[in-house]
Design a protein around this motif. Structure first.
Motif, short mmCIF file in Angstrom:
data_model
loop_
_atom_site.label_atom_id
_atom_site.label_comp_id
_atom_site.label_asym_id
_atom_site.label_seq_id
_atom_site.Cartn_x
_atom_site.Cartn_y
_atom_site.Cartn_z
N GLN A 186 1.27 -1.18 -0.39
CA GLN A 186 0.44 -0.59 0.22
C GLN A 186 0.84 1.07 -0.36
O GLN A 186 1.40 1.53 0.66
N HIS A 187 0.57 1.70 -0.62
CA HIS A 187 1.31 2.98 -1.13
C HIS A 187 0.60 4.34 -0.04
O HIS A 187 -0.44 4.55 -0.94
N ASP A 188 1.66 5.31 -0.15
CA ASP A 188 0.76 5.74 1.17
C ASP A 188 1.20 7.60 -0.21
O ASP A 188 0.97 9.01 0.17
N GLU A 189 1.17 7.31 -1.09
CA GLU A 189 1.46 8.27 -2.53
C GLU A 189 1.36 7.64 -3.36
O GLU A 189 1.42 6.67 -4.36
N PRO A 190 0.79 9.26 -4.50
CA PRO A 190 0.32 8.38 -5.99
C PRO A 190 1.34 7.45 -6.81
O PRO A 190 2.88 7.99 -6.18
N VAL A 191 0.88 6.53 -7.25
CA VAL A 191 2.21 5.65 -8.42
C VAL A 191 1.22 5.72 -9.39
O VAL A 191 0.64 6.14 -10.02
N ASP A 192 2.69 5.47 -10.14
CA ASP A 192 2.82 5.61 -11.95
C ASP A 192 4.04 4.54 -12.19
O ASP A 192 4.14 3.82 -11.40
N GLN A 193 4.04 4.42 -13.66
CA GLN A 193 3.93 3.45 -14.36
C GLN A 193 5.13 3.87 -15.27
O GLN A 193 5.01 4.22 -15.91
N LEU A 194 6.46 3.11 -15.39
CA LEU A 194 7.48 3.58 -16.30
C LEU A 194 7.87 2.39 -17.18
O LEU A 194 8.22 1.21 -16.48
N SER A 195 8.55 2.51 -18.03
CA SER A 195 8.47 1.50 -19.25
C SER A 195 9.53 1.54 -19.98
O SER A 195 9.50 2.44 -20.73
N ILE A 196 10.62 0.82 -19.92
CA ILE A 196 12.24 1.55 -20.55
C ILE A 196 12.58 0.18 -21.23
O ILE A 196 12.41 -0.65 -21.47
N ARG A 197 13.61 0.28 -22.78
CA ARG A 197 13.79 -0.38 -23.43
C ARG A 197 15.47 0.60 -23.46
O ARG A 197 15.86 1.59 -22.84
N GLY A 198 16.28 -0.43 -22.85
CA GLY A 198 18.08 -0.12 -23.23
C GLY A 198 18.69 -1.43 -23.45
O GLY A 198 18.11 -3.11 -23.98
N PRO A 199 20.49 -1.32 -23.77
CA PRO A 199 21.03 -1.77 -23.03
C PRO A 199 20.71 -3.30 -22.82
O PRO A 199 19.92 -2.81 -21.29
N VAL A 200 21.08 -4.17 -23.28
CA VAL A 200 20.51 -5.12 -22.35
C VAL A 200 21.76 -5.38 -21.43
O VAL A 200 21.17 -5.79 -19.97
N ARG A 201 22.60 -5.17 -21.97
CA ARG A 201 24.26 -5.01 -20.06
C ARG A 201 23.50 -3.93 -18.65
O ARG A 201 23.75 -4.23 -18.08
N VAL A 202 22.60 -3.14 -19.42
CA VAL A 202 22.74 -1.83 -18.76
C VAL A 202 21.45 -1.82 -17.71
O VAL A 202 21.47 -2.39 -16.30
N LEU A 203 20.70 -3.62 -18.76
CA LEU A 203 19.20 -3.91 -17.83
C LEU A 203 19.62 -4.63 -17.07
O LEU A 203 19.11 -4.79 -15.84
N ASN A 204 20.50 -5.57 -17.33
CA ASN A 204 20.81 -6.13 -16.27
C ASN A 204 21.55 -6.06 -15.41
O ASN A 204 21.03 -6.29 -14.44
N GLY A 205 22.01 -4.97 -15.28
CA GLY A 205 23.07 -4.54 -14.13
C GLY A 205 22.42 -4.05 -13.12
O GLY A 205 22.64 -3.97 -11.96
N PHE A 206 21.23 -2.87 -14.16
CA PHE A 206 20.23 -2.41 -12.95
C PHE A 206 19.93 -3.40 -11.97
O PHE A 206 19.22 -3.79 -10.47
N ILE A 207 18.80 -4.48 -12.93
CA ILE A 207 18.63 -5.53 -12.16
C ILE A 207 19.17 -6.16 -11.02
O ILE A 207 18.72 -6.84 -9.73
N ASP A 208 20.81 -6.43 -11.89
CA ASP A 208 21.67 -7.17 -10.27
C ASP A 208 21.60 -6.21 -9.24
O ASP A 208 21.92 -6.59 -8.15
N PHE A 209 21.80 -4.90 -9.45
CA PHE A 209 21.44 -4.07 -8.01
C PHE A 209 20.89 -3.81 -7.67
O PHE A 209 20.72 -4.33 -6.29
N CYS A 210 19.77 -4.22 -7.96
CA CYS A 210 18.17 -4.22 -7.19
C CYS A 210 18.50 -5.40 -6.02
O CYS A 210 17.77 -6.12 -4.95
N GLU A 211 18.85 -6.77 -6.69
CA GLU A 211 18.89 -7.85 -6.56
C GLU A 211 20.03 -7.73 -5.42
O GLU A 211 19.70 -9.02 -4.09
#
Length: 131
Positions: free
Chosen positions: A88-113
């Protein structure tokens, strides 16, 4: 008009000329009869027929033999749905979809994990570090 009848192109013959060459004597038989409307049928769920005891025993034997030889079943295993927690969020929520190089997106996913962050939390942390 061509003077010689050899110059007139002839129709191709496929061997049906004797049967269908002249259709002038064929008379129409009238309008086709309308098909009756299909009757409404109640949809009843079908019950699986129980297998005879002999068939069950044969299936069980076949399964045991296959398992002993290292074969695995290709029948669909029951799917267990993972229960998701709702945030449950206590502020408004929006959605973002991005495309990018696989190496950059995989790096971001690894950082989050590695930091056990959701994607939005990882983005929030990286944006805060960039300021």
């Amino acid at each position: 008009m061509p003077e010689n009848t050899d110059d007139i192109p002839q129709r191709a013959s496929f061997g049906f000329d004797a049967d269908f060459g002249d259709l002038s004597s064929v008379k129409p038989t009238g309008a086709p009869k309308p098909k009756p409307a299909p009757k409404a049928v109640k949809a009843t769920p079908r019950k699986a027929k129980p297998k005879p005891a002999v068939k069950k025993a044969q299936d069980a034997l076949a399964d045991r033999l296959a398992k002993s030889q290292g074969f695995t079943s290709r029948e669909a295993a029951p799917v267990l749905m993972k229960k998701r927690r709702r945030v449950q969020h206590d502020e408004p929520v929006d959605q973002l979809s991005i495309r990018g190089p696989v190496r950059v997106l995989n790096g971001f996913i690894d950082f989050c994990e590695e930091n056990k962050l959701s994607y939005w939390e990882g983005m929030e942390q990286l944006v805060a570090q960039a300021k």
